[in-house]
Design an enzyme around this catalytic site. Structure first.
Site, PDB file in Angstrom:
ATOM      1  N   HIS A  82      21.627  23.832 -63.556  1.00 63.44           N
ATOM      2  CA  HIS A  82      21.284  23.170 -62.990  1.00 63.44           C
ATOM      3  C   HIS A  82      21.508  21.913 -62.924  1.00 63.44           C
ATOM      4  O   HIS A  82      20.337  21.685 -63.201  1.00 63.44           O
ATOM      5  CB  HIS A  82      20.441  24.185 -61.947  1.00 63.44           C
ATOM      6  CG  HIS A  82      20.593  24.977 -61.683  1.00 63.44           C
ATOM      7  ND1 HIS A  82      19.441  26.268 -61.316  1.00 63.44           N
ATOM      8  CD2 HIS A  82      21.508  25.900 -60.642  1.00 63.44           C
ATOM      9  CE1 HIS A  82      19.978  27.028 -61.648  1.00 63.44           C
ATOM     10  NE2 HIS A  82      21.091  27.503 -60.294  1.00 63.44           N
ATOM     11  N   ASP A 128      26.602  32.066 -55.890  1.00 61.36           N
ATOM     12  CA  ASP A 128      25.326  31.348 -56.471  1.00 61.36           C
ATOM     13  C   ASP A 128      24.157  32.403 -55.625  1.00 61.36           C
ATOM     14  O   ASP A 128      23.847  33.501 -56.299  1.00 61.36           O
ATOM     15  CB  ASP A 128      25.059  30.145 -55.133  1.00 61.36           C
ATOM     16  CG  ASP A 128      24.014  28.912 -55.591  1.00 61.36           C
ATOM     17  OD1 ASP A 128      22.625  30.116 -56.574  1.00 61.36           O
ATOM     18  OD2 ASP A 128      23.658  28.197 -55.382  1.00 61.36           O
ATOM     19  N   ARG A 152      12.662  28.838 -52.023  1.00 60.25           N
ATOM     20  CA  ARG A 152      12.346  28.915 -53.621  1.00 60.25           C
ATOM     21  C   ARG A 152      10.757  29.863 -54.032  1.00 60.25           C
ATOM     22  O   ARG A 152      10.845  30.694 -54.283  1.00 60.25           O
ATOM     23  CB  ARG A 152      12.165  27.787 -54.472  1.00 60.25           C
ATOM     24  CG  ARG A 152      12.457  28.047 -56.387  1.00 60.25           C
ATOM     25  CD  ARG A 152      12.469  26.651 -56.438  1.00 60.25           C
ATOM     26  NE  ARG A 152      10.760  26.322 -56.319  1.00 60.25           N
ATOM     27  CZ  ARG A 152      10.691  25.079 -57.642  1.00 60.25           C
ATOM     28  NH1 ARG A 152      11.045  25.112 -58.898  1.00 60.25           N
ATOM     29  NH2 ARG A 152       9.268  25.051 -57.297  1.00 60.25           N
ATOM     30  N   GLU A 167      20.669  18.756 -57.793  1.00 62.08           N
ATOM     31  CA  GLU A 167      20.760  19.828 -56.351  1.00 62.08           C
ATOM     32  C   GLU A 167      20.104  19.122 -54.935  1.00 62.08           C
ATOM     33  O   GLU A 167      20.437  19.348 -54.271  1.00 62.08           O
ATOM     34  CB  GLU A 167      20.117  20.652 -55.920  1.00 62.08           C
ATOM     35  CG  GLU A 167      20.361  22.228 -55.631  1.00 62.08           C
ATOM     36  CD  GLU A 167      19.869  23.766 -55.294  1.00 62.08           C
ATOM     37  OE1 GLU A 167      19.821  24.181 -54.420  1.00 62.08           O
ATOM     38  OE2 GLU A 167      19.652  24.151 -56.709  1.00 62.08           O
ATOM     39  N   HIS A 209      25.704  22.045 -58.877  1.00 58.51           N
ATOM     40  CA  HIS A 209      25.592  21.185 -57.388  1.00 58.51           C
ATOM     41  C   HIS A 209      26.301  19.909 -57.078  1.00 58.51           C
ATOM     42  O   HIS A 209      26.866  19.782 -57.103  1.00 58.51           O
ATOM     43  CB  HIS A 209      24.421  21.521 -56.712  1.00 58.51           C
ATOM     44  CG  HIS A 209      23.792  23.453 -56.734  1.00 58.51           C
ATOM     45  ND1 HIS A 209      24.251  23.898 -55.698  1.00 58.51           N
ATOM     46  CD2 HIS A 209      23.246  24.102 -57.245  1.00 58.51           C
ATOM     47  CE1 HIS A 209      23.426  24.870 -56.371  1.00 58.51           C
ATOM     48  NE2 HIS A 209      22.746  25.362 -56.599  1.00 58.51           N
ATOM     49  N   TYR A 217      18.433  34.555 -65.202  1.00 59.80           N
ATOM     50  CA  TYR A 217      16.697  34.063 -66.130  1.00 59.80           C
ATOM     51  C   TYR A 217      16.379  35.316 -65.254  1.00 59.80           C
ATOM     52  O   TYR A 217      14.768  35.064 -65.606  1.00 59.80           O
ATOM     53  CB  TYR A 217      16.673  32.660 -65.348  1.00 59.80           C
ATOM     54  CG  TYR A 217      16.343  32.757 -63.524  1.00 59.80           C
ATOM     55  CD1 TYR A 217      15.580  32.987 -62.878  1.00 59.80           C
ATOM     56  CD2 TYR A 217      17.771  32.346 -62.865  1.00 59.80           C
ATOM     57  CE1 TYR A 217      15.205  32.762 -61.437  1.00 59.80           C
ATOM     58  CE2 TYR A 217      17.923  31.614 -61.409  1.00 59.80           C
ATOM     59  CZ  TYR A 217      16.286  32.738 -60.913  1.00 59.80           C
ATOM     60  OH  TYR A 217      16.357  32.236 -59.236  1.00 59.80           O
TER      61      TYR A 217
END
Length: 453
Positions: free
Chosen positions: A231, A319, A82, A234, A268, A121
């Protein structure tokens, strides 16, 4: 051309022979003839089925595929990935996101996806300010869908906090920052884009990035029947943090809000207890399973057998786009369960024992529901989103229609999609997208720019 004769077509009740599909000028099916007779010079195909909805996409991440597969000095995880994704996202321009999304959507179309739910986003400019047109990045992604013929449900993402407890966003999250009022302004700005091919819903990013009070306010402001995605659960770290913050697990906390219903897609939902499995199924929401990304990021396994037993609804999405194939998502959804449970033929019911058929039909229905559009079946009133398989390929040559889906999903890695229609328009012919050359050139130029950073 506004009709297609199918020697074998996958209808809601299963495979049927000698079916003629008719659609109108707006791209909706208006007649499905069964037991029809083939006419001379008629457009025909052997195996015809509804196109699949890709229910979860972050288009810009297509440009990262293959770029993060090198071990770091410490243990790698979703969270280290991430951080890399955030750094990458800081550089992408509106022109680049359109080129990336067009490449992605052309690839998805060639593999049998005919619609996408874009969990979007990347709203702000690189310095964190809004563009002169605040919805420009979303407009660019919609333009890529229009350029390639992909149907799209655009989902502007509410992203206010860095973690549970309303922690301030990090500096590398500045392009995502939004509050409820800003999201509603984006949705209003996109209203004129809505048409038979484009829907606009919303996506609170996660319970880490938006609190229940905000989500309640957002749902109340959103026009009725629009799709809502989030989300959730996850990673185990996320579950643990939610419990520490609220005393409840993420899905438990969301379900307790009373907000979740058929409009929702819980993306997820990897780490669930038995009550949460039952709760999602009972709510009528869709579980958005993204197996290739969940495998790539080390998320874990969705509890598919218990969810199926509870009559839960699910669909699949690509995704982060390490794959653009619905076949790979469905195959690894099943294979993950086989590895986890050390068994075979997990995704099935007494009414449907063919695993490929069960997976494809269930994902059609779940994906369509998650899109907020009339998709996923060859019936009057639904979009003429049609996939034609290559009956000349050795895997399908001379095969019975009853064996087509199991063969397509579980045999080999060749792409068996020959032609694709979206809204009645032929977008892919003999495996080639109609704009493939120009799309690939734009993407190659974009990637040369990004790789110089």
């Amino acid at each position: 051309m506004s009709s297609l004769f199918a020697h074998h077509a996958l209808l809601p009740q299963g495979w049927a022979s000698n079916v003629r599909l008719h659609w109108n000028e707006t791209g909706d099916l208006n007649l499905v003839e069964q037991d029809a007779a083939l006419q001379p010079h008629e457009n025909q195909a052997q195996f015809v089925l509804p196109g699949m909805t890709n229910l979860h996409s972050h288009a810009f991440q297509r440009a990262m595929a293959g770029m993060t597969e090198m071990a770091g000095e410490s243990k790698d995880s979703f969270w280290t990935w991430r951080d890399l994704m955030y750094r990458y996202a800081l550089h992408i321009t509106p022109e680049q996101i359109q080129a990336i999304a067009a490449q992605l959507y052309a690839e998805c179309l060639r593999h049998g996806y005919t619609a996408v739910c874009e969990f979007h986003y990347l709203h702000r400019d690189q310095d964190g300010s809004f563009y002169a047109r605040p919805a420009e990045m979303a407009e660019r992604v919609i333009a890529a869908a229009e350029q390639t013929g992909m149907g799209i449900s655009m989902l502007p993402v509410l992203y206010s906090y860095a973690d549970f407890g309303e922690q301030a966003l990090r500096h590398d999250q500045r392009r995502f920052s939004t509050n409820v009022a800003e999201i509603m302004q984006l949705i209003d700005a996109l209203e004129g884009k809505r048409n038979a091919q484009v829907e606009v819903g919303v996506a609170p990013h996660s319970l880490r990035a938006a609190n229940i009070s905000q989500i309640r306010e957002l749902v109340a402001a959103l026009p009725a029947a629009r799709p809502i995605h989030i989300h959730i659960a996850e990673q185990q770290k996320e579950v643990d943090a939610c419990i520490a913050y609220s005393g409840r697990r993420p899905v438990e906390l969301l379900l307790d809000s009373g907000l979740v219903n058929q409009r929702w897609c819980l993306v997820h939902a990897t780490h669930l207890n038995k009550a949460e499995v039952q709760g999602i199924a009972a709510s009528g929401a869709v579980a958005g399973i993204c197996t290739t990304t969940e495998g790539n990021l080390g998320d874990g396994f969705f509890d598919l057998p218990d969810y199926i037993a509870a009559n839960g609804r699910f669909g699949v999405g690509s995704d982060s786009h390490v794959s653009q194939s619905p076949v790979e998502e469905l195959r690894w959804l099943e294979y993950g369960q086989r590895l986890r449970l050390q068994g075979r033929n997990i995704a099935s019911t007494p009414a449907q024992r063919k695993v490929g058929d069960f997976l494809y039909q269930a994902a059609l229905q779940g994906g369509a529901q998650a899109s907020g559009r009339k998709l996923g079946q060859l019936s009057a009133g639904y979009r003429a989103d049609i996939v034609v398989l290559d009956d000349e390929h050795p895997n399908l040559a001379g095969i019975a229609s009853a064996d087509v889906l199991n063969t397509w999903v579980f045999a080999g890695n060749d792409n068996l999609v020959r032609d694709v229609y979206v809204g009645g328009k032929k977008i892919v012919q003999t495996g080639q997208h109609k704009n493939q050359t120009e799309v690939q050139l734009s993407y190659a130029n974009c990637m040369r720019q990004l790789r110089q950073l």
